[in-house]
Design an enzyme around this catalytic site. Structure first.
Site: not given
Length: 358
Positions: A143, A193, A230, A254, A258
């Site tokens: 970002y 990750k 994941d 993010d 959500d």
């Protein structure tokens, strides 16, 4: 929910609370006024609120060429806190445009986006089936928007810089541990990750693992776990009860926050705050929802809960508790719900139901 304020502003001598209101785009212009009404309704549980209307968003960009006027930033520096509605950032590249919420997080150093995801139990005496907090680093990762398009003999090649720093990772880790201290389970799970991104995610993971060691025993009661991103998403849907406080880099946080909203029924229920060491800004996570803009059916609960979360972090826990209880009662009864929750009620209907419970 949060049980320990990040900032303790509450003092007996304080006479007023200056709150910036940035409805911005879409349904933000419908839900932020509802949150204001609720803050006005809790009376002496907070100092008298003084609201400052401010501009930002895509519509402002179209009119003026800037999505975040400097006047808005400077006015916020004089406020005690703020509420931000939603922004309609285009999915295509538009020259000169940059997301105002991303810019505000950087301008005001709001380095943590904190999103509690809590279901409402049918019986108020029962524990909620879902009760977790996503703590998302708010200023770095992809970002930072350092992207470039490079022509090659095989066509265009797009590249993006992913920034992870020790400083940002340390302070978001500390924020997660502080929040965990105030919760019954006292558990932090690092989401990463680093099995693939061993340098960037590796630094994020290692820095947060070091936080307890540098805290002179302050976090000895907090259990530290970690999860590959994941796998974390899979387990989030299969067994959300294993999580308490999840801390993640910007992009993962993010997506996870959500996704977690689906566990409690709707993005229209989930609040957040953008938090720094000196400022706090509430923000519902549902976006601008242009498909329902102007129809009067936007769910105001996320904005109302974001207002409660904002004042909780300021130290006004009684007022925040009253708002949360009122909202929970409305959701639990299920009689006054907007269409996203399967109901037929309007934004004003839900607002009035919450005000009545207050």
């Amino acid at each position: 929910m949060f049980r320990t304020p990040i900032r303790r502003m509450a003092t007996a001598a304080r006479q007023s609370l200056k709150i910036g209101l940035i409805p911005a785009d879409g349904i933000g212009k419908e839900v932020i006024p509802a949150a204001r009404r609720v803050l006005e309704a809790i009376g002496s549980d907070i100092p008298k609120p003084e609201f400052v209307p401010l501009l930002a968003g895509w519509e402002v960009f179209v009119r003026s060429g800037t999505a975040l006027p400097e006047e808005t930033v400077e006015a916020l520096r004089e406020c005690d806190g703020a509420l931000f509605g939603a922004v309609s950032s285009p999915s295509r590249r538009v020259t000169g445009y940059s997301s105002p919420i991303v810019a505000l997080r950087k301008e005001l150093d709001l380095y943590a986006n904190v999103r509690p995801v809590i279901s409402v139990a049918a019986n108020p005496e029962e524990k909620p089936a879902v009760d977790l907090v996503v703590v998302r680093e708010n200023t770095e990762c992809l970002y930072v928007k350092q992207e470039q398009l490079v022509p090659t003999e095989n066509g265009k090649e797009a590249r993006a810089t992913r920034l992870i720093t020790e400083r940002a990772s340390r302070r978001i880790g500390k924020m997660a541990f502080e929040i965990a201290l105030g919760r019954p389970r006292k558990q932090v799970t690092i989401i990463h990750k680093s099995n693939v991104l061993s340098v960037t995610d590796g630094l994020f993971r290692e820095t947060i693992r070091q936080v307890p060691a540098d805290a002179n025993g302050r976090y000895d009661s907090v259990k530290l776990e970690e999860q590959i991103v994941d796998s974390a998403v899979y387990r989030l849907f299969r067994e959300p009860q294993i999580y308490d406080v999840m801390v993640a880099p910007n992009l993962y946080g993010d997506i996870i926050s959500d996704a977690a909203a689906a566990l409690v029924g709707s993005l229209g229920l989930v609040p957040s705050v953008n938090a720094g060491d000196k400022f706090i800004m509430g923000e519902p996570v549902h976006g601008s929802a242009p498909d329902i803009e102007g129809k009067g059916i936007a769910n105001p609960i996320a904005a109302i809960r974001s207002a409660a979360l904002m004042i909780r972090h300021m130290g006004y826990t009684n007022g925040a508790d009253r708002i949360d209880r009122a909202v929970d009662q409305v959701v639990r009864e299920g009689q006054v719900l907007t269409p996203d929750l399967g109901g037929k009620s309007s934004t004003d209907d839900v607002l009035n139901a919450v005000l009545k419970k207050l």
